[in-house]
Every structure is written in structure tokens, then in C-alpha cells.
Scaffold this motif. Structure first.
Motif, PDB file in Angstrom:
ATOM      1  N   TRP A   1      22.072  -0.596   5.513  1.00  0.00           N
ATOM      2  CA  TRP A   1      21.649  -0.556   6.923  1.00  0.00           C
ATOM      3  C   TRP A   1      20.032   0.208   5.706  1.00  0.00           C
ATOM      4  O   TRP A   1      19.313   0.931   5.075  1.00  0.00           O
ATOM      5  N   LEU A   2      18.818  -0.381   6.661  1.00  0.00           N
ATOM      6  CA  LEU A   2      17.758  -0.369   6.811  1.00  0.00           C
ATOM      7  C   LEU A   2      17.074   1.125   7.150  1.00  0.00           C
ATOM      8  O   LEU A   2      17.401   1.495   7.939  1.00  0.00           O
TER       9      LEU A   2
ATOM     10  N   ALA B   1      18.756  -2.638  -5.103  1.00  0.00           N
ATOM     11  CA  ALA B   1      19.750  -1.556  -5.474  1.00  0.00           C
ATOM     12  C   ALA B   1      19.237  -1.026  -4.372  1.00  0.00           C
ATOM     13  O   ALA B   1      17.954  -0.926  -3.485  1.00  0.00           O
ATOM     14  N   PRO B   2      20.010  -0.345  -3.745  1.00  0.00           N
ATOM     15  CA  PRO B   2      19.648   0.459  -2.908  1.00  0.00           C
ATOM     16  C   PRO B   2      19.249   2.019  -2.554  1.00  0.00           C
ATOM     17  O   PRO B   2      19.402   1.873  -4.010  1.00  0.00           O
ATOM     18  N   PHE B   3      19.125   2.834  -2.569  1.00  0.00           N
ATOM     19  CA  PHE B   3      18.220   4.125  -1.916  1.00  0.00           C
ATOM     20  C   PHE B   3      18.989   4.817  -2.322  1.00  0.00           C
ATOM     21  O   PHE B   3      19.081   5.845  -3.795  1.00  0.00           O
TER      22      PHE B   3
ATOM     23  N   PHE C   1       0.968  -0.726   0.162  1.00  0.00           N
ATOM     24  CA  PHE C   1       0.434  -0.122  -0.029  1.00  0.00           C
ATOM     25  C   PHE C   1       0.678   1.289  -0.209  1.00  0.00           C
ATOM     26  O   PHE C   1       0.331   2.474  -0.070  1.00  0.00           O
ATOM     27  N   TRP C   2       2.203   0.562  -0.029  1.00  0.00           N
ATOM     28  CA  TRP C   2       3.096   2.487   0.192  1.00  0.00           C
ATOM     29  C   TRP C   2       4.325   2.318  -0.602  1.00  0.00           C
ATOM     30  O   TRP C   2       4.859   0.936  -1.126  1.00  0.00           O
ATOM     31  N   THR C   3       4.434   3.096  -1.044  1.00  0.00           N
ATOM     32  CA  THR C   3       6.097   2.625  -1.790  1.00  0.00           C
ATOM     33  C   THR C   3       6.796   4.893  -0.825  1.00  0.00           C
ATOM     34  O   THR C   3       5.915   5.120  -0.315  1.00  0.00           O
ATOM     35  N   LEU C   4       9.034   4.010  -1.165  1.00  0.00           N
ATOM     36  CA  LEU C   4       9.258   5.252  -0.775  1.00  0.00           C
ATOM     37  C   LEU C   4      10.087   5.214  -1.851  1.00  0.00           C
ATOM     38  O   LEU C   4      10.654   4.359  -2.318  1.00  0.00           O
ATOM     39  N   ALA C   5      10.734   6.783  -2.108  1.00  0.00           N
ATOM     40  CA  ALA C   5      11.041   6.762  -3.724  1.00  0.00           C
ATOM     41  C   ALA C   5      10.544   6.178  -4.646  1.00  0.00           C
ATOM     42  O   ALA C   5      11.674   5.471  -5.453  1.00  0.00           O
ATOM     43  N   GLY C   6       9.106   5.866  -4.503  1.00  0.00           N
ATOM     44  CA  GLY C   6       8.246   4.904  -5.743  1.00  0.00           C
ATOM     45  C   GLY C   6       8.845   3.016  -5.856  1.00  0.00           C
ATOM     46  O   GLY C   6       8.225   3.010  -6.054  1.00  0.00           O
ATOM     47  N   GLN C   7      10.039   3.195  -4.605  1.00  0.00           N
ATOM     48  CA  GLN C   7       9.815   1.633  -4.520  1.00  0.00           C
ATOM     49  C   GLN C   7       9.324   1.044  -2.997  1.00  0.00           C
ATOM     50  O   GLN C   7       9.279   1.973  -2.205  1.00  0.00           O
ATOM     51  N   ALA C   8       8.018   0.256  -3.410  1.00  0.00           N
ATOM     52  CA  ALA C   8       7.384  -0.871  -2.428  1.00  0.00           C
ATOM     53  C   ALA C   8       8.275  -1.599  -2.187  1.00  0.00           C
ATOM     54  O   ALA C   8       8.928  -3.077  -2.712  1.00  0.00           O
TER      55      ALA C   8
ATOM     56  N   ALA D   1      13.187   0.897   2.781  1.00  0.00           N
ATOM     57  CA  ALA D   1      14.045   1.299   1.523  1.00  0.00           C
ATOM     58  C   ALA D   1      15.625   0.916   2.579  1.00  0.00           C
ATOM     59  O   ALA D   1      15.428   0.460   3.639  1.00  0.00           O
ATOM     60  N   TRP D   2      16.442   0.655   1.617  1.00  0.00           N
ATOM     61  CA  TRP D   2      18.271   0.810   2.528  1.00  0.00           C
ATOM     62  C   TRP D   2      19.130   1.687   1.778  1.00  0.00           C
ATOM     63  O   TRP D   2      18.917   1.687   0.684  1.00  0.00           O
ATOM     64  N   ILE D   3      19.810   1.821   2.228  1.00  0.00           N
ATOM     65  CA  ILE D   3      21.037   2.888   1.923  1.00  0.00           C
ATOM     66  C   ILE D   3      22.130   1.868   2.291  1.00  0.00           C
ATOM     67  O   ILE D   3      22.856   0.726   3.056  1.00  0.00           O
ATOM     68  N   GLU D   4      23.265   2.486   1.692  1.00  0.00           N
ATOM     69  CA  GLU D   4      24.388   1.074   1.639  1.00  0.00           C
ATOM     70  C   GLU D   4      25.817   2.406   1.935  1.00  0.00           C
ATOM     71  O   GLU D   4      25.980   3.796   0.866  1.00  0.00           O
ATOM     72  N   VAL D   5      26.337   1.679   2.763  1.00  0.00           N
ATOM     73  CA  VAL D   5      26.849   2.790   3.509  1.00  0.00           C
ATOM     74  C   VAL D   5      29.108   1.957   3.035  1.00  0.00           C
ATOM     75  O   VAL D   5      28.839   1.623   3.459  1.00  0.00           O
ATOM     76  N   ALA D   6      30.272   2.779   2.421  1.00  0.00           N
ATOM     77  CA  ALA D   6      31.455   1.745   1.710  1.00  0.00           C
ATOM     78  C   ALA D   6      32.399   2.927   1.750  1.00  0.00           C
ATOM     79  O   ALA D   6      32.139   3.964   1.704  1.00  0.00           O
TER      80      ALA D   6
END
Length: 456
Positions: free
Chosen positions: A435-436, A367-369, A355-362, A451-456
Motif C-alpha cells: 500500500w502506497l 523495501a517497504p517503510f 526534493f523531498w524524503t519520507l523517513a529518509g527515503q526519496a 513510500a509504501w507499507i506491506e500488510v501480510a
């Protein structure tokens, strides 16, 4: 569904601390077992049956873990449920492999299996742990507990009390947890709200205190979706930390406090009531104030109040992000009932069970945000284009809200974004890993808001 209306006799008979809450000692050199299992708890008033819950070590809430700052926490999680599970250590800036997010940082632990959690605790403060596999159901059934990281020198208080605020959606006849976690109304509206509200596993939680006693109160909102609006009655105090992170100076509590799901507020309060009772009250849907935690006054700790408290010592890595050098990102929150998402898009989303999306992604994509470099400053604008509030939680790092004139709010790990509004947060991507980033109205996360982000 009707709500519980405890009578006066039931309330008086059940007053006092929950016998199901106990504290674990300091972390030891060997891993201590922490078991997810079925148990029974007297959540509802006396006269109702006990409620079957899923609980850590059979306690509701789970064992209170107290560990000194800078120490290592070792727990061997044993899953005695008949479903897979995992544990997230909420708010801890942790090694990514220990974050407990099934499907992102680890595989869920199957029934009958175990997983060794082993990590350092860099920050003092009030944190909590909870299931992070099918969180909407598993947290609602009871899988959560407090994690307290203690400062090397404790503040000058008489007592230190943890208050885990929660609600439960129970059958009003049997007092059993409503097993339907797939109702479209719950998923697409404000989330799963309970019909019985309580603290530390009890609807009528109360503490015995003395006049002029000074308490440290650690408030943790462990509910699935309820936003608590609280006020102090017969107590005078200060906010000293938010989401575990110390404030630069104690802030007097002069008005109502709002605590969204997963947020924490540390208070230092003095018992100042002249009568026999004081309380933390919550604002109900009926616009009336109700007792959330009762404080029953007997005796006097001193003749007069003490001076205002000092600030808690700062945690490491509380530096302000450099906005001039920060990468700018934007995340639009869309969907839900009464939202502005196009009907066709909403229909397609619902066909996938979301029912919901973050930055167009459910849900979690391949791939990470965003992919961030370690040490990179980031400013992220959250645009809430829905009809509901959302408690947005970032794993692995704390952030600050960016205020007008490029000023900063306090460090937090969860921020409440109101319907139709936008907020900007800034942080330093200083913890490597995946990271979620999700809504902690857990029904929203279950229906796409992850969504998730990646830190490297």
C-alpha cells in the motif's frame, strides 16, 4: 503569470451546470469500458478557446460512477493516450491488485492496451478515481472522476449533488494547460497551483435551487495542490461524512471548512437565504471571499425547514484501534525549499531529481517503510519538518488521528499535516497487500514523497 479575470458578461453567459459532466448508471454484470483519451473542454470563460484535456470518456470531470454498497464494480480501462496510464480508486478498501499504482500493484497500461478492474465496494460514501501513473501531470490534465457508493437507504434529501473542486494552470492567452511539469519552483515549494479555479470542470459552476430545499453535497478536492478554505452563505448545514466515512452524528457547519487535496466532505444543507442567491465561497490569496459554487434560488420547496438530519449508517470495520497494543512508527517528512535539510544532503537529493524524503527515503525503495501483520494495530507519527503543508494519503485503509488523552478523530484516508508540526494517526492493518503512503500534493509525490507499507 497573469490570472484570468472573467468579466460580468462572461460569468452570466456561462452560468449553469457543465454539459460535460454526466453520470454512469449502476455497475452491470459485464465490464463497462472506461477510456482515457484526448478531448476538448470549455474550462475558461466564454471568448477563450476550448482547452485540450486528457479525460475519461471525453468528459471533464470523468463519468460519475454510482454503485450500491456491497456491489462489484467492473470497468475495462482502455488507454487511448500516447502515454502509459493506470487508475487508482481513491479511498476504496480494495483488493491490492486493483489499486492501480503503477510500479507497485500493477504495470502501467501502455498506449492502445487495456486493463480489467474488478472489485467489491464494501463502504458507502464519496470516493473518486484518478490516474496513478505520472499523476502530477495526468490528473492536472483532467484524468479524474467521482465514484459514489450509495447507502442501501438514502438519507432524506431532495437532491444529491457531487462538487469536484479543482484548479487549472492555463496559458492566459490560449487557455491551454501549461505543459511544464518539471519546474523546480513547483516541485520544491507548495506544488502546482492553477490560475483558474472551478467546480465540475467549469470556473462558474452554479445550481438552481428552491428555498428550504435540502441537498446532499459531496465535496471532492481533485486539485493537484490547492487547499480550499470554504464557507456556506445562505445555506445552513451539517457535515455527515469525511473521506467517505460517516460521522457518528451530524456536525453543524458553524465556521470555515478546510479541504486538502484528495479529501472529501459530505454535507447536508438547507437553502435558507432570503434573497435570490446563496453560495459556497472560498477564501482567496487576497483574503477575499469568492464564489466557488453558486446556488440560484427560484421558488420554494416548503414553508419551513425540516428537523436536523439523522446520522448516516456506519460502514463496516470502523472499530477503534487498540493503542495499548499498537506498534509505534515514526515518519519524518523532510526537504523542499526553505527546509532544514542539510545543504549537502539537499544537493544530493536534487541530483537524483527529487526534493523531498519520507523517513529518509526519496521515492519508492526496494523495501517497504514497514512490514505489518494483518490485523495489527498501528500508530504512526508524522513529523512535518518542512516549510509547507502536506496532504498525506494512505492507500487501502482508513485511519484516525490520535488526539490528546488518547481520543480519536474521525476516520479518514488523507490528513493535512501543517509545516513544522507533528500528528499521530492510528489504524488497523486489516487489508493485505502493498500500500502506497504519499503526499497528495502531487508535485511533492513526483519529487520524492512516496513510500509504501506491506500488510501480510
Amino acid at each position: 503569470m497573469q490570472t484570468f479575470k472573467p468579466n460580468r458578461r462572461a460569468v452570466l453567459a456561462g452560468a449553469g451546470a457543465s454539459a460535460l459532466t454526466w453520470r454512469a448508471g449502476f455497475a452491470q454484470s459485464a465490464a463497462v469500458v472506461l477510456t482515457a483519451q484526448r478531448a476538448n473542454a470549455q474550462i475558461a470563460p466564454e471568448g477563450y478557446p476550448q482547452t485540450e484535456v486528457w479525460a475519461y470518456d471525453g468528459a471533464l470531470p470523468g463519468p460519475q460512477l454510482r454503485v450500491p454498497q456491497g456491489a462489484r464494480l467492473r470497468r475495462r480501462f482502455v488507454n487511448k493516450l500516447d502515454v502509459a496510464s493506470s487508475i487508482h480508486w481513491h479511498g476504496i478498501r480494495i483488493d491490492n491488485a486493483m489499486d492501480g499504482v503503477a510500479g507497485l500493484t500493477q504495470d502501467a497500461v501502455p498506449p492502445g492496451n487495456s486493463f480489467a478492474y474488478d472489485f467489491m465496494l464494501p463502504d458507502a460514501g464519496s470516493y473518486w478515481y484518478h490516474a496513478h501513473t505520472n499523476s502530477m501531470e495526468q490528473v492536472a490534465r483532467g484524468l479524474s472522476g467521482a465514484l459514489i457508493v450509495e447507502e442501501p437507504e438514502a438519507p432524506d434529501v431532495d437532491r444529491d449533488e457531487v462538487l469536484m473542486l479543482d484548479d487549472w494552470l492555463l496559458d492566459p492567452e490560449t487557455a491551454q494547460i501549461d505543459p511544464d511539469f518539471s519546474q523546480p519552483m513547483t516541485l520544491s515549494h507548495g506544488g502546482r497551483l492553477g490560475n483558474l479555479i472551478g467546480t465540475n470542470g467549469r470556473f462558474n459552476y452554479a445550481l438552481a435551487v428552491k428555498r428550504h430545499e435540502r441537498l446532499r453535497l459531496r465535496l471532492i478536492n481533485a486539485s493537484n495542490a490547492r487547499i480550499f478554505v470554504l464557507r456556506l452563505v445562505g445555506l445552513s448545514g451539517w457535515q455527515v461524512a469525511l473521506d467517505g466515512m460517516p460521522l457518528p452524528a451530524p456536525q453543524p457547519v458553524a465556521q470555515e471548512m478546510v479541504i486538502a487535496p484528495a479529501q472529501r466532505i459530505d454535507l447536508i444543507v438547507d437553502v435558507t437565504a432570503e434573497g435570490a442567491q446563496s453560495a459556497i465561497e472560498r477564501l482567496g490569496n487576497d483574503d477575499q471571499w469568492h464564489t466557488q459554487v453558486g446556488f440560484e434560488i427560484a421558488g420554494q420547496a416548503s414553508r419551513a425547514r425540516r428537523d436536523p438530519p439523522s446520522a448516516l449508517p456506519p460502514n463496516p470495520r470502523m472499530d477503534l484501534p487498540d493503542l495499548a497494543q499498537a506498534r509505534s512508527l515514526e515518519m519524518k517528512i523532510e526537504g523542499g525549499a526553505m527546509g532544514r535539510m542539510a545543504m549537502g544532503q539537499m544537493r544530493t537529493l536534487m541530483q537524483g531529481g527529487n526534493f523531498w524524503t519520507l523517513a529518509g527515503q526519496a521515492g519508492l525503495g526496494e523495501a517497504p517503510f514497514a512490514r505489518l501483520s494483518r490485523g495489527e494495530p498501528v500508530r504512526l507519527r508524522l513529523l512535518n519538518d518542512t516549510a509547507f503543508p502536506h496532504a498525506m494519503h494512505l492507500h487501502g485503509m482508513h485511519f484516525r488521528e490520535v488526539l490528546p488523552q488518547s481520543k480519536f478523530g474521525p476516520m479518514r484516508d488523507t490528513i493535512l499535516t501543517m509545516a513544522g508540526q507533528s500528528q499521530e494517526i492510528a489504524f488497523i492493518a486489516d487489508t493485505p497487500g502493498k500500500w502506497l503512503l504519499h503526499c497528495h500534493m502531487l508535485a511533492h509525490a513526483a519529487a520524492g514523497m512516496t513510500a509504501w507499507i506491506e500488510v501480510a
